[in-house]
Design a protein around this motif. Structure first.
Motif, PDB file in Angstrom:
ATOM      1  N   UNK A  75       5.170  14.261   8.573  1.00  0.00           N
ATOM      2  CA  UNK A  75       4.064  13.883   9.459  1.00  0.00           C
ATOM      3  C   UNK A  75       4.346  12.527  10.117  1.00  0.00           C
ATOM      4  N   UNK A  76       4.950  11.615   9.351  1.00  0.00           N
ATOM      5  CA  UNK A  76       5.356  10.328   9.936  1.00  0.00           C
ATOM      6  C   UNK A  76       6.332  10.560  11.086  1.00  0.00           C
ATOM      7  N   UNK A  77       7.242  11.496  10.889  1.00  0.00           N
ATOM      8  CA  UNK A  77       8.247  11.776  11.923  1.00  0.00           C
ATOM      9  C   UNK A  77       7.613  12.376  13.183  1.00  0.00           C
ATOM     10  N   UNK A  78       6.401  12.933  13.028  1.00  0.00           N
ATOM     11  CA  UNK A  78       5.698  13.460  14.207  1.00  0.00           C
ATOM     12  C   UNK A  78       4.861  12.381  14.891  1.00  0.00           C
ATOM     13  N   UNK A  79       4.817  11.191  14.282  1.00  0.00           N
ATOM     14  CA  UNK A  79       4.130  10.096  14.958  1.00  0.00           C
ATOM     15  C   UNK A  79       2.759   9.754  14.415  1.00  0.00           C
ATOM     16  N   UNK A  80       2.493  10.114  13.155  1.00  0.00           N
ATOM     17  CA  UNK A  80       1.220   9.737  12.531  1.00  0.00           C
ATOM     18  C   UNK A  80       1.533   8.850  11.331  1.00  0.00           C
ATOM     19  N   UNK A  81       1.032   7.609  11.331  1.00  0.00           N
ATOM     20  CA  UNK A  81       1.329   6.700  10.225  1.00  0.00           C
ATOM     21  C   UNK A  81       0.042   6.156   9.631  1.00  0.00           C
ATOM     22  N   UNK A  82       0.090   5.844   8.339  1.00  0.00           N
ATOM     23  CA  UNK A  82      -1.109   5.398   7.634  1.00  0.00           C
ATOM     24  C   UNK A  82      -0.825   4.081   6.918  1.00  0.00           C
ATOM     25  N   UNK A  83      -1.830   3.213   6.895  1.00  0.00           N
ATOM     26  CA  UNK A  83      -1.709   2.008   6.074  1.00  0.00           C
ATOM     27  C   UNK A  83      -2.456   2.263   4.767  1.00  0.00           C
ATOM     28  N   UNK A  84      -2.109   1.533   3.742  1.00  0.00           N
ATOM     29  CA  UNK A  84      -2.767   1.708   2.448  1.00  0.00           C
ATOM     30  C   UNK A  84      -3.965   0.798   2.314  1.00  0.00           C
ATOM     31  N   UNK A  85      -4.979   1.323   1.685  1.00  0.00           N
ATOM     32  CA  UNK A  85      -6.183   0.542   1.412  1.00  0.00           C
ATOM     33  C   UNK A  85      -5.819  -0.696   0.588  1.00  0.00           C
ATOM     34  N   UNK A  86      -5.107  -0.478  -0.501  1.00  0.00           N
ATOM     35  CA  UNK A  86      -4.553  -1.594  -1.261  1.00  0.00           C
ATOM     36  C   UNK A  86      -3.098  -1.706  -0.827  1.00  0.00           C
ATOM     37  N   UNK A  87      -2.716  -2.839  -0.199  1.00  0.00           N
ATOM     38  CA  UNK A  87      -1.372  -2.932   0.354  1.00  0.00           C
ATOM     39  C   UNK A  87      -0.302  -2.578  -0.679  1.00  0.00           C
ATOM     40  N   UNK A  88       0.684  -1.805  -0.238  1.00  0.00           N
ATOM     41  CA  UNK A  88       1.780  -1.427  -1.122  1.00  0.00           C
ATOM     42  C   UNK A  88       3.101  -1.812  -0.490  1.00  0.00           C
ATOM     43  N   UNK A  89       3.384  -3.111  -0.414  1.00  0.00           N
ATOM     44  CA  UNK A  89       4.675  -3.511   0.146  1.00  0.00           C
ATOM     45  C   UNK A  89       5.786  -3.190  -0.853  1.00  0.00           C
ATOM     46  N   UNK A  90       7.019  -3.094  -0.343  1.00  0.00           N
ATOM     47  CA  UNK A  90       8.167  -3.029  -1.249  1.00  0.00           C
ATOM     48  C   UNK A  90       8.368  -4.462  -1.737  1.00  0.00           C
ATOM     49  N   UNK A  91       7.852  -4.737  -2.941  1.00  0.00           N
ATOM     50  CA  UNK A  91       7.649  -6.113  -3.374  1.00  0.00           C
ATOM     51  C   UNK A  91       8.941  -6.923  -3.454  1.00  0.00           C
ATOM     52  N   UNK A  92      10.055  -6.251  -3.778  1.00  0.00           N
ATOM     53  CA  UNK A  92      11.296  -7.007  -3.967  1.00  0.00           C
ATOM     54  C   UNK A  92      12.105  -7.136  -2.689  1.00  0.00           C
ATOM     55  N   UNK A  93      11.568  -6.599  -1.596  1.00  0.00           N
ATOM     56  CA  UNK A  93      12.262  -6.764  -0.323  1.00  0.00           C
ATOM     57  C   UNK A  93      11.573  -7.865   0.466  1.00  0.00           C
TER      58      UNK A  93
ATOM     59  N   UNK B 177      16.455   1.684  -2.223  1.00  0.00           N
ATOM     60  CA  UNK B 177      15.774   0.490  -2.738  1.00  0.00           C
ATOM     61  C   UNK B 177      14.262   0.616  -2.599  1.00  0.00           C
ATOM     62  N   UNK B 178      13.824   1.107  -1.449  1.00  0.00           N
ATOM     63  CA  UNK B 178      12.385   1.273  -1.221  1.00  0.00           C
ATOM     64  C   UNK B 178      11.814   2.266  -2.234  1.00  0.00           C
ATOM     65  N   UNK B 179      12.506   3.372  -2.421  1.00  0.00           N
ATOM     66  CA  UNK B 179      12.046   4.406  -3.357  1.00  0.00           C
ATOM     67  C   UNK B 179      11.900   3.830  -4.770  1.00  0.00           C
ATOM     68  N   UNK B 180      12.846   2.978  -5.148  1.00  0.00           N
ATOM     69  CA  UNK B 180      12.797   2.428  -6.509  1.00  0.00           C
ATOM     70  C   UNK B 180      11.557   1.560  -6.704  1.00  0.00           C
ATOM     71  N   UNK B 181      10.971   1.076  -5.596  1.00  0.00           N
ATOM     72  CA  UNK B 181       9.809   0.199  -5.715  1.00  0.00           C
ATOM     73  C   UNK B 181       8.485   0.917  -5.515  1.00  0.00           C
ATOM     74  N   UNK B 182       8.450   1.921  -4.649  1.00  0.00           N
ATOM     75  CA  UNK B 182       7.191   2.624  -4.393  1.00  0.00           C
ATOM     76  C   UNK B 182       7.485   3.952  -3.697  1.00  0.00           C
ATOM     77  N   UNK B 183       7.298   5.036  -4.421  1.00  0.00           N
ATOM     78  CA  UNK B 183       7.665   6.351  -3.886  1.00  0.00           C
ATOM     79  C   UNK B 183       6.761   6.736  -2.714  1.00  0.00           C
ATOM     80  N   UNK B 184       5.445   6.570  -2.888  1.00  0.00           N
ATOM     81  CA  UNK B 184       4.527   6.977  -1.819  1.00  0.00           C
ATOM     82  C   UNK B 184       4.735   6.143  -0.560  1.00  0.00           C
TER      83      UNK B 184
END
Lengths: 247, 294
Positions: A75-93, B177-184
């Motif tokens: 669905x993302x590849x079709x151009x629909x994206x969602x943000x999370x209510x509670x932010x879910x960043x890739x914390x170590x990046x 790397x992203x997957x290892x931190x958050x799958x969804x």
């Protein structure tokens, strides 16, 4: 840029009707607000549109394409994206790496890491986050993390963006800044937005039309002005019963 | 002076041994850190890599360095097969691995471990075999270093550093790397979680089996169906020492263990050296469960 529609979407979780035949329409380039008390099914509807949940019945259409059977990444590849209510960043990046992953894997598929990082930097500066780009995402404030969510959604190249409570939990100054920023971004990047909030302020300011959910059912739809004067909406929000209305 | 020379040479050999251990553990670390599955049959895939090198040597005249490359390529296929037979059903559509899936994968890979080592006895017999490869030595001051071990060390460091750069700098590495931190969250930026997880597993197996081939240089007569029972615990200790999911942690943990074992061997019998090395696991798990580096 196609229209996004849900057609009589229902969802049942172990005997509980979380959504009862909800139909909404988000025409290209428009902004639709989706409000309702806690537990009214807003997030469930958003998750169904994003492909994180499957509806029990009903359909989600993007233009002429039915998307409710597709996995979230498709669905993302079709151009629909969602943000999370509670932010879910890739914390170590870092912040820019977070955004660049979305550039690489989103709709635009810019696989070159250098180019995707450049694009990430462009988006972060649009969002006023230049100074944060090399920090680990875990070190951002809540407001910055919410902006990062928006940056990632934009980075996928989406033309439909689902915003799950991006304006919640902000101070009134932060809220004003965020609304201003949102308008500025809207001016530069065209997209349709479905804004989910349980506080009405931001939605009423930004949305052209508003849908109100209560206990999984749509109880009102109209312009912000119509909705705030709708009796059913007032009842839902203030919790009055028929027989104990004031006076 | 003599004592110092002995310690120095033990230290150097420990570092070289540690690098090989690190590669073997690195494969486990990658799968553990990314897919969050602990593969109990890890040792058996090291054994498979070692036998791969042995047969490539017997029938093709390959040296262990070349075999490591072949094993690494084979490992990709083995890893995909492992993912889709053991992990896919547990991970498909999940936001994170559940406790139940952890138990299922622990038990099923334990079964796989028993199956593979016993099948290996049938297929390869229980005899200890080895590869006869001695490219000579190089003099380093008063030390004579075997060139084979030195080449292996170089290749080992190369494998680990390449994988770290791969994860940091490439299109596929970023998704892993992203997957290892958050799958969804990974799925919501458009990456297919099954593709990412299976690829990471395949890479882990590739490295594990290549490591098995490199290890043969250190065990000239030690390739046998049950060797996994020694090298799996070594890998577990290394990953725990370095911190699961920390890619350079494999190298750090491997070097620590290699040096500890080799230096201890100067003072106590070999088997006791291993026992003491494994003992390291307890204080680390108690006091630094996230690994010795932050």
């Amino acid at each position: 840029m196609p229209t996004l529609r849900t057609e009589a979407v229902s969802k049942e979780f172990g005997g509980v009707q979380a959504l009862k035949g909800v139909t909404i329409s988000l025409p290209a380039g428009s902004t639709l607000g989706l409000i309702g008390p806690n537990g009214s099914g807003k997030t469930t509807l958003l998750n169904i549109i994003a492909g994180l949940e499957k509806p029990t019945s009903g359909a989600v259409m993007l233009g002429e394409t039915r998307i409710d059977h597709l996995p979230a990444n498709a669905i993302v590849k079709l151009g629909v994206a969602k943000t999370h209510q509670i932010p879910r960043p890739f914390a170590e990046m870092t912040t820019r790496e977070n955004v660049s992953v979305a550039v690489m894997y989103g709709r635009r598929r810019i696989k070159d890491t250098k180019r995707s990082l450049n694009e990430a930097d462009r988006l972060l500066s649009l969002l006023g986050m230049d100074a944060r780009r090399d920090l680990p995402a875990s070190s951002l404030t809540v407001q910055e993390k919410k902006r990062l969510e928006l940056a990632r959604a934009l980075a996928t190249g989406a033309d439909v963006i689902l915003l799950d409570e991006v304006f919640a939990g902000l101070s009134s100054d932060e809220l004003r800044d965020s609304i201003q920023l949102f308008r500025k971004i809207r001016g530069e990047v065209g997209f349709s937005a479905l804004i989910v909030e349980h506080v009405m302020g931001a939605v009423l300011t930004l949305a052209e039309r508003v849908v109100v959910l209560e206990e999984g059912a749509k109880i009102a739809e109209g312009t912000p002005d119509e909705v705030v004067h709708n009796e059913a909406v007032i009842r839902a929000y203030l919790g009055f019963e028929e027989n104990d209305s004031p006076g | 002076m003599v004592a110092l020379a002995v310690i120095l040479s033990d230290l150097l050999f420990g570092i070289m041994l540690g690098c090989v251990f690190a590669v073997v553990a690195h494969g486990l670390n990658l799968i553990w850190g990314v897919v969050k599955v602990v593969n109990i049959a890890h040792g058996e895939f090291i054994m498979l890599g070692a036998y791969g090198a042995y047969f490539l040597n017997v029938f093709g005249g390959f040296n262990p360095l070349l075999s490591a490359v072949v094993d690494g390529a084979l490992g990709i296929f083995v890893g995909y097969a492992f993912y889709f037979s053991f992990l896919h059903r547990e991970l498909r559509g999940k936001e994170r691995i559940t406790l139940r899936s952890e138990m299922v994968t622990l038990v099923s890979t334990f079964g796989l471990s028993l199956f593979m080592s016993n099948l290996a006895v049938v297929a390869f017999t229980g005899d200890f075999v080895g590869i006869n490869w001695s490219p000579g030595t190089v003099a380093l001051g008063f030390l004579e270093l075997p060139l084979g071990a030195l080449y292996v060390t170089i290749l080992a460091v190369l494998i680990i550093s390449t994988s770290v750069v791969f994860l940091d700098r490439t299109y596929i590495g970023n998704a892993i790397k992203a997957y290892s931190q958050d799958i969804t969250a990974t799925q919501l930026v458009g990456a297919n979680p099954t593709k990412v997880a299976s690829l990471a597993t395949a890479l882990g197996f590739s490295i594990t089996m290549a490591g098995g081939a490199l290890l043969t240089v250190w065990i000239p007569t030690g390739i046998n169906p049950y060797m996994g029972a020694l090298y799996a615990p070594i890998s577990f200790v290394i990953v725990v020492l370095g911190g699961p999911g920390k890619m350079l942690g494999s190298l750090l943990g491997g070097l620590t263990l290699g040096v500890v074992i080799d230096v201890l061997q100067a003072f106590v019998p070999v088997s006791l050296a291993y026992a003491v090395a494994f003992l390291l696991l307890i204080p680390v798990l108690l006091f630094r469960p996230e690994g010795i580096v932050k």
